[in-house]
Design a protein around this motif. Structure first.
Motif, PDB file in Angstrom:
ATOM      1  N   THR A  38       0.830  -1.214   0.000  1.00  0.00           N
ATOM      2  CA  THR A  38       0.000   0.000   0.000  1.00  0.00           C
ATOM      3  C   THR A  38       0.862   1.261   0.000  1.00  0.00           C
ATOM      4  OG1 THR A  38      -1.677  -1.220   1.245  1.00  0.00           O
ATOM      5  CG2 THR A  38      -1.909   1.177   1.141  1.00  0.00           C
ATOM      6  N   GLU A  39       1.963   1.231   0.746  1.00  0.00           N
ATOM      7  CA  GLU A  39       2.865   2.380   0.762  1.00  0.00           C
ATOM      8  C   GLU A  39       3.529   2.586  -0.600  1.00  0.00           C
ATOM      9  OE1 GLU A  39       4.224   2.239   5.497  1.00  0.00           O
ATOM     10  OE2 GLU A  39       5.424   1.264   3.948  1.00  0.00           O
ATOM     11  N   ARG A  40       3.948   1.472  -1.219  1.00  0.00           N
ATOM     12  CA  ARG A  40       4.565   1.568  -2.548  1.00  0.00           C
ATOM     13  C   ARG A  40       3.553   2.058  -3.573  1.00  0.00           C
ATOM     14  NH1 ARG A  40       5.870  -4.253  -2.509  1.00  0.00           N
ATOM     15  NH2 ARG A  40       6.234  -4.108  -4.754  1.00  0.00           N
ATOM     16  N   LEU A  41       2.317   1.594  -3.441  1.00  0.00           N
ATOM     17  CA  LEU A  41       1.249   2.082  -4.338  1.00  0.00           C
ATOM     18  C   LEU A  41       1.116   3.594  -4.220  1.00  0.00           C
ATOM     19  CD1 LEU A  41      -1.275   1.648  -6.177  1.00  0.00           C
ATOM     20  CD2 LEU A  41      -2.613   1.464  -4.068  1.00  0.00           C
ATOM     21  N   GLU A  42       1.083   4.069  -2.980  1.00  0.00           N
ATOM     22  CA  GLU A  42       0.894   5.500  -2.744  1.00  0.00           C
ATOM     23  C   GLU A  42       2.043   6.300  -3.360  1.00  0.00           C
ATOM     24  OE1 GLU A  42      -0.134   6.265   1.301  1.00  0.00           O
ATOM     25  OE2 GLU A  42       0.166   8.430   1.075  1.00  0.00           O
ATOM     26  N   ARG A  43       3.280   5.800  -3.206  1.00  0.00           N
ATOM     27  CA  ARG A  43       4.443   6.508  -3.773  1.00  0.00           C
ATOM     28  C   ARG A  43       4.413   6.494  -5.301  1.00  0.00           C
ATOM     29  NH1 ARG A  43       7.868   3.179  -0.359  1.00  0.00           N
ATOM     30  NH2 ARG A  43       7.625   3.950   1.769  1.00  0.00           N
ATOM     31  N   PHE A  44       4.029   5.342  -5.856  1.00  0.00           N
ATOM     32  CA  PHE A  44       3.955   5.238  -7.319  1.00  0.00           C
ATOM     33  C   PHE A  44       2.918   6.200  -7.886  1.00  0.00           C
ATOM     34  CE2 PHE A  44       1.284   3.207 -10.672  1.00  0.00           C
ATOM     35  CZ  PHE A  44       2.085   3.547 -11.743  1.00  0.00           C
ATOM     36  N   ILE A  45       1.716   6.157  -7.335  1.00  0.00           N
ATOM     37  CA  ILE A  45       0.642   7.026  -7.848  1.00  0.00           C
ATOM     38  C   ILE A  45       1.050   8.492  -7.714  1.00  0.00           C
ATOM     39  CG2 ILE A  45      -1.741   7.776  -7.513  1.00  0.00           C
ATOM     40  CD1 ILE A  45      -1.552   5.026  -8.756  1.00  0.00           C
TER      41      ILE A  45
END
Lengths: 168, 168
Positions: free
Chosen positions: B52-59
DNA sequence: GTCTATAGTTTGATAGAC
DNA sequence: GTCTATCAAACTATAGAC
């Protein structure tokens, strides 16, 4: 203009008897291309049933439209890319307004705590982007012909949105 | 060719000393435009943290890129619309492959029961479509300048995907 | 309503001097 | 490596006969 004249079996000069200039012809053709395309979409959105059921019908209907008419989809995306302000306003008012209003109403029913405008755009984008990227996805890992099947796309998008917003 | 020559302060003829033809110049310019654009995206995807953290950084990273360089975004979408097979293959292999692979890996971590290719495309589409439709959304209900703010878009997309896939 | 003929521009690309 | 000059093709649009 030569190509169009040839396609309809007259000369280029005769075309100027029917349309004042190239821009007029283009606008008339675009108007014709977009007319009635939204009817099926709007009906699916306004049908009876739970929000999740309406979502499923809308995604299915919109996915089928995009898959069945690649030229129309390309025209839509070309207008988004190159259309000037006045042409986009015309398109918005005469073609997009009705289905988009129905989409925001569905969004409100589906996710009352979210911004309906953003949710409506997201629903459309999830469908459209799969077709927009089709020519390049074949060169990317995991890309198969299966992923261009409207049924597969519709199922994926519906599932994603149901999980995010659905009561199911 | 005349416009480009003028912009760089030489004549059109001199341009043909540096590039064989218009197509060569276009390919070189495109290669330059795409070089290094993917680095930040890939880093965000491969950073440490929960899915979820990586998703947030990617987006967040992808949204900022699209918002900060509208010409690049338009070029990307023009290639998807008009690029021939060979140009799209070049683009896929040299620009998209690395970030897309990282995206599918994130998709696998985020939603092991879903098709990672479809999820990866959906993540990109949710971001891109908001910018693609910006010029027409101002004429649609609920469309405000707020919706073009990369922070607002990123928050919405992250929330939608977190709800759909997140453990949160 | 369609034709032939052509005006007037713009475009991609080349020739040849410096 | 850049210039001036120019070519050949394609384009939108118009004139005027039928």
């Amino acid at each position: 203009m030569r190509d169009i004249a040839g396609a309809v079996g007259i000369t280029q000069a005769a075309l100027y008897h029917h349309y004042a200039d190239k821009q007029s012809l283009y606008l008339a053709a675009m108007g014709h291309a977009f007319s009635d395309k939204a009817v099926g979409i709007t009906e699916a959105l306004q049908s009876k049933g739970t929000p999740t059921e309406r979502l499923e019908r809308f995604i299915s209907s919109f996915t089928r439209l995009m898959a069945s008419d690649p030229d129309f989809r390309a025209l839509l995306q070309r207008e988004l890319l190159d259309g000037d302000e006045s042409r986009l306003q015309l398109l918005a008012e005469q073609a997009f307004l009705e289905p988009f209003q129905a989409m925001t109403e569905l969004a409100r029913d589906l996710a009352p705590d979210c911004d309906a405008h953003l949710v409506a755009i997201s629903m459309a984008g999830l469908v459209l982007f799969h077709f927009e990227t089709a020519p390049v996805r074949q060169f990317l890992p995991g890309g198969t012909k299966r992923h261009n099947d409207p049924k597969v796309v519709a199922k994926h998008v519906t599932q994603l949105l149901s999980r995010a917003f659905g009561t199911a």
